[in-house]
Design a protein around this motif. Structure first.
Motif, PDB file in Angstrom:
ATOM      1  N   GLU A   1       0.879  -1.166   0.000  1.00 21.63           N
ATOM      2  CA  GLU A   1       0.000   0.000   0.000  1.00 21.63           C
ATOM      3  C   GLU A   1       0.917   1.215   0.000  1.00 21.63           C
ATOM      4  O   GLU A   1       1.619   1.468   0.977  1.00 21.63           O
ATOM      5  CB  GLU A   1      -0.918   0.022   1.222  1.00 21.63           C
ATOM      6  N   VAL A   2       0.944   1.927  -1.119  1.00 15.96           N
ATOM      7  CA  VAL A   2       1.872   3.038  -1.294  1.00 15.96           C
ATOM      8  C   VAL A   2       1.243   4.334  -0.800  1.00 15.96           C
ATOM      9  O   VAL A   2       0.124   4.688  -1.188  1.00 15.96           O
ATOM     10  CB  VAL A   2       2.288   3.173  -2.773  1.00 15.96           C
ATOM     11  N   LEU A   3       1.978   5.039   0.063  1.00 12.59           N
ATOM     12  CA  LEU A   3       1.530   6.313   0.610  1.00 12.59           C
ATOM     13  C   LEU A   3       2.287   7.456  -0.060  1.00 12.59           C
ATOM     14  O   LEU A   3       3.411   7.278  -0.536  1.00 12.59           O
ATOM     15  CB  LEU A   3       1.796   6.358   2.117  1.00 12.59           C
ATOM     16  N   PRO A   4       1.712   8.652  -0.097  1.00  8.12           N
ATOM     17  CA  PRO A   4       2.443   9.808  -0.646  1.00  8.12           C
ATOM     18  C   PRO A   4       3.622  10.179   0.250  1.00  8.12           C
ATOM     19  O   PRO A   4       3.567   9.979   1.469  1.00  8.12           O
ATOM     20  CB  PRO A   4       1.380  10.918  -0.667  1.00  8.12           C
ATOM     21  N   ARG A   5       4.662  10.713  -0.324  1.00  8.54           N
ATOM     22  CA  ARG A   5       5.827  11.103   0.467  1.00  8.54           C
ATOM     23  C   ARG A   5       5.542  12.328   1.329  1.00  8.54           C
ATOM     24  O   ARG A   5       6.091  12.465   2.425  1.00  8.54           O
ATOM     25  CB  ARG A   5       7.019  11.377  -0.456  1.00  8.54           C
ATOM     26  N   GLU A   6       4.716  13.223   0.845  1.00  9.90           N
ATOM     27  CA  GLU A   6       4.377  14.415   1.607  1.00  9.90           C
ATOM     28  C   GLU A   6       3.100  14.126   2.409  1.00  9.90           C
ATOM     29  O   GLU A   6       1.998  14.084   1.852  1.00  9.90           O
ATOM     30  CB  GLU A   6       4.186  15.612   0.684  1.00  9.90           C
ATOM     31  N   LYS A   7       3.284  13.898   3.722  1.00  7.59           N
ATOM     32  CA  LYS A   7       2.156  13.582   4.590  1.00  7.59           C
ATOM     33  C   LYS A   7       2.486  14.033   6.005  1.00  7.59           C
ATOM     34  O   LYS A   7       3.636  14.366   6.315  1.00  7.59           O
ATOM     35  CB  LYS A   7       1.849  12.076   4.555  1.00  7.59           C
ATOM     36  N   ASP A   8       1.484  14.047   6.861  1.00  9.63           N
ATOM     37  CA  ASP A   8       1.645  14.589   8.207  1.00  9.63           C
ATOM     38  C   ASP A   8       1.882  13.521   9.263  1.00  9.63           C
ATOM     39  O   ASP A   8       1.715  13.782  10.458  1.00  9.63           O
ATOM     40  CB  ASP A   8       0.393  15.398   8.595  1.00  9.63           C
ATOM     41  N   LEU A   9       2.285  12.343   8.865  1.00 13.51           N
ATOM     42  CA  LEU A   9       2.568  11.264   9.812  1.00 13.51           C
ATOM     43  C   LEU A   9       3.615  10.345   9.222  1.00 13.51           C
ATOM     44  O   LEU A   9       3.827  10.319   8.011  1.00 13.51           O
ATOM     45  CB  LEU A   9       1.299  10.484  10.158  1.00 13.51           C
ATOM     46  N   THR A  10       4.290   9.602  10.089  1.00 16.25           N
ATOM     47  CA  THR A  10       5.297   8.658   9.612  1.00 16.25           C
ATOM     48  C   THR A  10       4.625   7.409   9.064  1.00 16.25           C
ATOM     49  O   THR A  10       3.444   7.139   9.324  1.00 16.25           O
ATOM     50  CB  THR A  10       6.239   8.245  10.755  1.00 16.25           C
ATOM     51  N   ASP A  11       5.392   6.623   8.324  1.00 11.54           N
ATOM     52  CA  ASP A  11       4.869   5.350   7.830  1.00 11.54           C
ATOM     53  C   ASP A  11       4.499   4.437   8.994  1.00 11.54           C
ATOM     54  O   ASP A  11       3.522   3.692   8.928  1.00 11.54           O
ATOM     55  CB  ASP A  11       5.910   4.655   6.940  1.00 11.54           C
ATOM     56  N   GLY A  12       5.281   4.517  10.088  1.00  8.87           N
ATOM     57  CA  GLY A  12       4.987   3.695  11.254  1.00  8.87           C
ATOM     58  C   GLY A  12       3.651   4.046  11.874  1.00  8.87           C
ATOM     59  O   GLY A  12       2.873   3.163  12.251  1.00  8.87           O
ATOM     60  N   GLU A  13       3.370   5.354  11.994  1.00 11.32           N
ATOM     61  CA  GLU A  13       2.085   5.762  12.561  1.00 11.32           C
ATOM     62  C   GLU A  13       0.939   5.360  11.640  1.00 11.32           C
ATOM     63  O   GLU A  13      -0.128   4.932  12.103  1.00 11.32           O
ATOM     64  CB  GLU A  13       2.061   7.270  12.796  1.00 11.32           C
ATOM     65  N   ALA A  14       1.143   5.477  10.333  1.00 11.00           N
ATOM     66  CA  ALA A  14       0.118   5.045   9.381  1.00 11.00           C
ATOM     67  C   ALA A  14      -0.156   3.550   9.525  1.00 11.00           C
ATOM     68  O   ALA A  14      -1.307   3.102   9.429  1.00 11.00           O
ATOM     69  CB  ALA A  14       0.554   5.378   7.956  1.00 11.00           C
ATOM     70  N   LEU A  15       0.898   2.783   9.779  1.00 10.60           N
ATOM     71  CA  LEU A  15       0.725   1.344   9.942  1.00 10.60           C
ATOM     72  C   LEU A  15      -0.044   1.027  11.227  1.00 10.60           C
ATOM     73  O   LEU A  15      -0.873   0.103  11.257  1.00 10.60           O
ATOM     74  CB  LEU A  15       2.086   0.647   9.950  1.00 10.60           C
ATOM     75  N   LEU A  16       0.235   1.783  12.282  1.00 10.62           N
ATOM     76  CA  LEU A  16      -0.513   1.603  13.525  1.00 10.62           C
ATOM     77  C   LEU A  16      -1.999   1.868  13.307  1.00 10.62           C
ATOM     78  O   LEU A  16      -2.858   1.123  13.805  1.00 10.62           O
ATOM     79  CB  LEU A  16       0.025   2.555  14.596  1.00 10.62           C
ATOM     80  N   ARG A  17      -2.309   2.913  12.571  1.00 14.11           N
ATOM     81  CA  ARG A  17      -3.709   3.214  12.284  1.00 14.11           C
ATOM     82  C   ARG A  17      -4.354   2.080  11.503  1.00 14.11           C
ATOM     83  O   ARG A  17      -5.510   1.721  11.744  1.00 14.11           O
ATOM     84  CB  ARG A  17      -3.813   4.532  11.511  1.00 14.11           C
ATOM     85  N   LYS A  18      -3.601   1.515  10.576  1.00 11.71           N
ATOM     86  CA  LYS A  18      -4.114   0.392   9.796  1.00 11.71           C
ATOM     87  C   LYS A  18      -4.402  -0.807  10.697  1.00 11.71           C
ATOM     88  O   LYS A  18      -5.447  -1.464  10.561  1.00 11.71           O
ATOM     89  CB  LYS A  18      -3.105   0.006   8.720  1.00 11.71           C
TER      90      LYS A  18
END
Length: 203
Positions: A67-84
């Motif tokens: 699942e590819v996320l945009p590079r410009e975002k307001d959270l880290t990939d780790g935090e996005a994974l936690l939300r998932k």
């Protein structure tokens, strides 16, 4: 219980014991955390991130749904994974590669761990060698082996006590102190947190 292990980008000692433990967890990875999946010989069910820290060889070597996320975002990939993981109904989360490495990321992981605990999610952070547990007010029991070294850290302040240790402590208000560093379990320990937040660190 819905148990998730999240592979983050910090250091991780990939041992056989850790690999065996992960049998009971659903495995997800964040960006460069995918390299830990290779070291463990495991394939995550999801590999999420903007992949700015995953070189081409890693993306070719690890065959996992992305699942590819945009590079410009307001959270880290780790935090996005936690939300998932929370969206998938996580009740227990093991954060692998969450300690050590970059200090800013480690501190964020600790704060996120407390947020998870406040939601009622059981959470542990580890680098494969050391372990950390966020503690909120209440009585916490840990079945440690005799001789296990540990520290209790007010985060940033707490009123806490510990029983079952070489140096027991009655409930005491603590802030910015080294008093509760480098203790030793005599067996199972009990930590009573009357106010604030604290971190149990096993090393």
């Amino acid at each position: 219980m819905r148990r998730f292990a999240l592979l983050l980008g910090g250091p991780l000692l990939a041992t056989e014991a850790l690999k065996e433990r992960l049998r009971g967890y659903r495995l997800l990875a964040a960006d460069s955390g995918g390299r830990h999946a290779l070291a463990l010989g495991l394939t995550p069910e999801l590999w999420l991130g903007d992949f700015d820290s995953s070189p081409p060889w890693l993306q070719e070597a690890l065959s996992a749904p992305k699942e590819v996320l945009p590079r410009e975002k307001d959270l880290t990939d780790g935090e996005a994974l936690l939300r998932k993981a929370l969206e998938l109904g996580a009740e227990e989360v093991l954060l692998l590669g969450a300690l050590g490495g970059r200090l800013d990321h480690t501190l964020v992981h600790l704060e996120l761990a407390f947020l998870l605990a406040q939601k009622g999610v059981r959470v542990e952070l580890t680098d494969g060698l050391t372990r950390a547990f966020p503690l909120l007010p209440g009585l916490h029991a840990f079945p440690l082996r005799p001789g296990t070294p540990f520290s209790l850290l007010p985060f940033p302040e707490a009123t806490l006590g510990v029983e079952g240790a070489r140096w027991d402590l009655p409930p005491t208000a603590l802030k910015a102190t080294s008093r509760t560093l480098e203790n030793e379990a005599l067996g199972p320990i009990r930590v009573r947190l009357e106010a604030g937040r604290a971190l149990l660190y096993l090393f």
